[in-house]
Design a protein around this motif. Structure first.
Motif, PDB file in Angstrom:
ATOM      1  N   TYR A  14      10.488  29.012  14.965  1.00  0.00           N
ATOM      2  CA  TYR A  14       9.738  30.177  14.456  1.00  0.00           C
ATOM      3  C   TYR A  14       9.170  30.986  15.636  1.00  0.00           C
ATOM      4  O   TYR A  14       9.172  32.210  15.627  1.00  0.00           O
TER       5      TYR A  14
ATOM      6  N   SER B 290      20.875  17.048   8.863  1.00  0.00           N
ATOM      7  CA  SER B 290      20.135  15.992   8.165  1.00  0.00           C
ATOM      8  C   SER B 290      20.072  14.760   9.060  1.00  0.00           C
ATOM      9  O   SER B 290      21.095  14.316   9.583  1.00  0.00           O
TER      10      SER B 290
ATOM     11  N   TYR C  74       8.380  23.373  -4.473  1.00  0.00           N
ATOM     12  CA  TYR C  74       7.708  22.266  -5.159  1.00  0.00           C
ATOM     13  C   TYR C  74       6.277  22.518  -5.631  1.00  0.00           C
ATOM     14  O   TYR C  74       5.659  21.604  -6.172  1.00  0.00           O
TER      15      TYR C  74
ATOM     16  N   TYR D  78      16.032  13.546  -3.831  1.00  0.00           N
ATOM     17  CA  TYR D  78      15.361  14.797  -4.225  1.00  0.00           C
ATOM     18  C   TYR D  78      16.248  15.701  -5.065  1.00  0.00           C
ATOM     19  O   TYR D  78      15.763  16.641  -5.684  1.00  0.00           O
TER      20      TYR D  78
ATOM     21  N   MET E 162      -1.340  22.194  11.594  1.00  0.00           N
ATOM     22  CA  MET E 162      -1.691  21.143  12.550  1.00  0.00           C
ATOM     23  C   MET E 162      -2.429  21.703  13.759  1.00  0.00           C
ATOM     24  O   MET E 162      -3.291  21.049  14.337  1.00  0.00           O
TER      25      MET E 162
HETATM   26  N1  NAP Z   1       1.578  23.104   8.692  1.00  0.00           N
HETATM   27  C1  NAP Z   1       1.797  22.315   9.739  1.00  0.00           C
HETATM   28  O1  NAP Z   1       0.905  21.998  10.508  1.00  0.00           O
HETATM   29  C2  NAP Z   1       3.177  21.765   9.957  1.00  0.00           C
HETATM   30  C3  NAP Z   1       3.398  20.753  10.884  1.00  0.00           C
HETATM   31  C4  NAP Z   1       4.679  20.217  10.997  1.00  0.00           C
HETATM   32  C5  NAP Z   1       5.720  20.725  10.240  1.00  0.00           C
HETATM   33  N2  NAP Z   1       5.463  21.743   9.390  1.00  0.00           N
HETATM   34  C6  NAP Z   1       6.527  22.292   8.537  1.00  0.00           C
HETATM   35  O2  NAP Z   1       6.899  21.290   7.614  1.00  0.00           O
HETATM   36  C7  NAP Z   1       8.283  21.364   7.353  1.00  0.00           C
HETATM   37  C8  NAP Z   1       8.931  20.007   7.694  1.00  0.00           C
HETATM   38  O3  NAP Z   1       8.779  19.760   9.088  1.00  0.00           O
HETATM   39  P1  NAP Z   1       9.554  18.541   9.752  1.00  0.00           P
HETATM   40  O4  NAP Z   1       9.273  18.569  11.185  1.00  0.00           O
HETATM   41  O5  NAP Z   1       9.323  17.303   8.997  1.00  0.00           O
HETATM   42  O6  NAP Z   1      11.069  19.025   9.498  1.00  0.00           O
HETATM   43  P2  NAP Z   1      12.414  18.183   9.433  1.00  0.00           P
HETATM   44  O7  NAP Z   1      12.368  17.044  10.378  1.00  0.00           O
HETATM   45  O8  NAP Z   1      13.523  19.167   9.547  1.00  0.00           O
HETATM   46  O9  NAP Z   1      12.419  17.563   7.976  1.00  0.00           O
HETATM   47  C9  NAP Z   1      12.641  18.327   6.848  1.00  0.00           C
HETATM   48  C10 NAP Z   1      12.966  17.381   5.716  1.00  0.00           C
HETATM   49  O10 NAP Z   1      13.089  18.100   4.505  1.00  0.00           O
HETATM   50  C11 NAP Z   1      14.147  17.494   3.775  1.00  0.00           C
HETATM   51  N3  NAP Z   1      14.614  18.398   2.724  1.00  0.00           N
HETATM   52  C12 NAP Z   1      15.550  19.372   2.792  1.00  0.00           C
HETATM   53  N4  NAP Z   1      15.689  19.940   1.579  1.00  0.00           N
HETATM   54  C13 NAP Z   1      14.841  19.319   0.748  1.00  0.00           C
HETATM   55  C14 NAP Z   1      14.508  19.449  -0.623  1.00  0.00           C
HETATM   56  N5  NAP Z   1      15.088  20.382  -1.396  1.00  0.00           N
HETATM   57  N6  NAP Z   1      13.577  18.638  -1.136  1.00  0.00           N
HETATM   58  C15 NAP Z   1      12.969  17.713  -0.386  1.00  0.00           C
HETATM   59  N7  NAP Z   1      13.212  17.523   0.914  1.00  0.00           N
HETATM   60  C16 NAP Z   1      14.137  18.335   1.464  1.00  0.00           C
HETATM   61  C17 NAP Z   1      15.162  17.192   4.824  1.00  0.00           C
HETATM   62  O11 NAP Z   1      16.095  16.248   4.361  1.00  0.00           O
HETATM   63  P3  NAP Z   1      17.669  16.456   4.631  1.00  0.00           P
HETATM   64  O12 NAP Z   1      17.790  17.144   5.948  1.00  0.00           O
HETATM   65  O13 NAP Z   1      18.221  15.090   4.622  1.00  0.00           O
HETATM   66  O14 NAP Z   1      18.147  17.308   3.493  1.00  0.00           O
HETATM   67  C18 NAP Z   1      14.264  16.623   5.912  1.00  0.00           C
HETATM   68  O15 NAP Z   1      14.015  15.276   5.676  1.00  0.00           O
HETATM   69  C19 NAP Z   1       8.810  22.527   8.194  1.00  0.00           C
HETATM   70  O16 NAP Z   1       8.790  23.684   7.404  1.00  0.00           O
HETATM   71  C20 NAP Z   1       7.789  22.648   9.300  1.00  0.00           C
HETATM   72  O17 NAP Z   1       7.725  23.936   9.850  1.00  0.00           O
HETATM   73  C21 NAP Z   1       4.231  22.274   9.243  1.00  0.00           C
END
Ligand code: NAP
Length: 318
Positions: A45, A309, A219, A193, A263
Motif C-alpha cells: 500500500y 496462498s 465479513y 472459508y 497496529m
Molecule cells: N490494521 C492493522 O493494523 C493491520 C495489521 C496487519 C495486517 N493488516 C491487514 O490485514 C489483512 C491481512 O494481513 P496479513 O498480513 O495476515 O495478510 P496475508 O498473510 O496475506 O493473509 C491473508 C489471509 O487471508 C486469507 N483469505 C483470502 N481470501 C479470504 C476469504 N475470502 N476469507 C477468509 N480468508 C481469506 C488468505 O488465505 P489464502 O491466501 O489461502 O486464500 C490468507 O490466509 C491485510 O489486509 C493487511 O493489510 C492490518
C-alpha cells in the motif's frame, strides 16, 4: 550499505537495490544490522501510494530482526551484539529492507535465543497486530470462543496461537490444505472459508465472543450474524475501501462492539514485543516462515504477499 528502495510509486517493478548511506542512530535509537525483515501487505500500500510513507526514495519494510551494531547516547537496556526484533518501522521512518536500520528503542525488544532471526521478523508486526486486536481491543478471556478469519495468514496464524495461549476456544477459517497445520498451532475448529454453510458451521462450533476480521468488506455482516450477544468484533483489514452492514438492526440487536484498528497506533509496541517474545521463547507461539527472499527479490516477495496462498510469513534476508 545495500537497501531496497522505490523512487516513485507504482507496481513491484519500481523496487530497486541501491547503495545508500548507513543510518546514524539518534540518542534514543539503535543501529541494527538487519538479519531478517518481513513482508506485509501494508508494504504494497505504501509502495503503490495509497498510504503515504515519508519522502521518496523510500525503503520498505516494517519488521526487523537483527543484531545491535550501535547504540544512541541515551539508550538504556541494549548493548552492541544484542539480538533484537522490532516493528512499526517503514511508515514514518525508513524501513527494514536494508543491511542496516536505525530503530527507536520503544519499537524493539530482545529476541529470545531460541527464536531465530527469520522467526523474529515474522512475528513482529503480525504479533503486535494480533495482540492489539485480541488482547487490547477484544479483551479475550480463557474459555471464550474466538473466531479468527484467515488463520493461515501472517496475522491469522499468530492470532490463532495467541488466542489458544490465552485459553480461548479457537475457531478459524482457511483453505483445506492448511487445516491440519492450524489444528497443530492450536485451533480447535478449522473451517474452509469457501463453504456455503460457513455461518452455521461457526455457530455450531460456539458463537464467538470475539472475532478478528481481516476482510471487513466480505465479513462485517457475517460477523454480526454469528457473534455472540455482546460480542466484540475487531477489524484490521479490507480488500475494498468500503464496507458496511447489510442489516443494521440484526447487528444492533447483538449489542456488539466493533473496533477498527491500526497496529501503528499501538501505544507501547516494545512492551507487546517483550510479551510476544516470551511466548515465542517458550514455544507457545511459533512464527511460521513460508519463504525467504534476498534484497534484490523484494519485488517478488511483495507480489507474492498479496497474490499467493501460504501459511505464515514471507521474510527478506539482506
Ligand atoms: N490494521 C492493522 O493494523 C493491520 C495489521 C496487519 C495486517 N493488516 C491487514 O490485514 C489483512 C491481512 O494481513 P496479513 O498480513 O495476515 O495478510 P496475508 O498473510 O496475506 O493473509 C491473508 C489471509 O487471508 C486469507 N483469505 C483470502 N481470501 C479470504 C476469504 N475470502 N476469507 C477468509 N480468508 C481469506 C488468505 O488465505 P489464502 O491466501 O489461502 O486464500 C490468507 O490466509 C491485510 O489486509 C493487511 O493489510 C492490518
Amino acid at each position: 550499505m545495500r537497501a531496497t528502495r522505490y523512487h516513485e510509486h507504482g507496481g513491484p517493478d519500481v523496487l530497486t537495490v541501491d547503495e545508500v548511506e548507513r543510518p546514524t542512530p539518534a540518542d534514543d535509537e539503535l543501529l541494527v544490522e538487519v538479519r531478517a525483515a518481513a513482508v506485509n501487505p501494508v508494504d504494497t500500500y505504501f509502495r503503490e501510494g495509497s498510504y503515504e510513507p515519508g519522502d521518496l526514495p523510500w525503503i520498505p519494510g516494517s519488521d526487523v530482526a537483527g543484531v545491535v551494531a550501535g547504540v544512541g547516547d541515551a539508550v538504556d537496556g541494549f548493548a552492541e551484539g544484542d539480538r533484537i526484533y522490532g516493528t512499526a518501522l517503514g511508515n514514518d521512518r525508513p524501513g527494514t529492507c536494508a543491511e542496516f536500520v536505525a530503530a527507536p528503542t520503544d519499537r524493539v525488544a530482545h529476541l529470545p535465543s531460541t527464536v531465530d532471526f527469520d522467526e523474529g521478523a515474522a512475528l513482529a508486526l503480525a504479533g503486535v497486530t494480533a495482540w492489539r486486536a485480541l488482547v487490547d481491543h477484544a479483551g479475550l478471556e480463557p474459555a471464550e470462543y474466538c473466531l479468527v478469519h484467515g488463520g493461515n495468514g501472517g496475522v491469522g496464524h499468530v492470532a490463532v496461537q495467541l488466542a489458544a495461549a490465552v485459553g480461548a476456544r479457537v475457531v478459524t477459517t482457511a483453505r483445506e490444505p492448511y487445516h491440519d497445520d492450524l489444528a497443530e498451532l492450536g485451533a480447535d475448529v478449522v473451517l474452509d472459508y469457501g463453504r456455503d454453510d460457513l455461518a452455521d458451521a461457526v455457530r455450531d462450533a460456539g458463537a464467538p465472543d470475539a472475532v478478528l476480521d481481516h476482510r471487513l468488506d466480505d465479513y462485517l455482516q457475517f460477523d454480526a450474524d454469528v457473534v455472540a450477544q455482546g460480542g466484540r468484533v475487531v477489524g484490521i483489514g479490507n480488500e475494498d475501501v468500503t464496507a458496511g452492514f447489510e442489516n443494521v438492526p440484526a447487528a444492533r440487536s447483538k449489542e456488539m462492539t466493533l473496533t477498527l484498528m491500526s497496529m501503528f497506533n499501538t501505544p507501547d509496541v516494545a512492551a507487546v514485543l517483550e510479551r510476544l517474545g516470551r511466548l515465542a521463547g517458550d514455544g507457545d507461539v511459533v512464527p511460521v516462515v513460508a519463504d525467504s527472499y534476498g534484497l534484490d527479490a523484494v519485488d517478488e516477495a511483495q507480489r507474492a504477499v498479496v497474490a499467493e496462498s501460504f501459511l505464515g510469513k514471507l521474510v527478506v534476508e539482506p
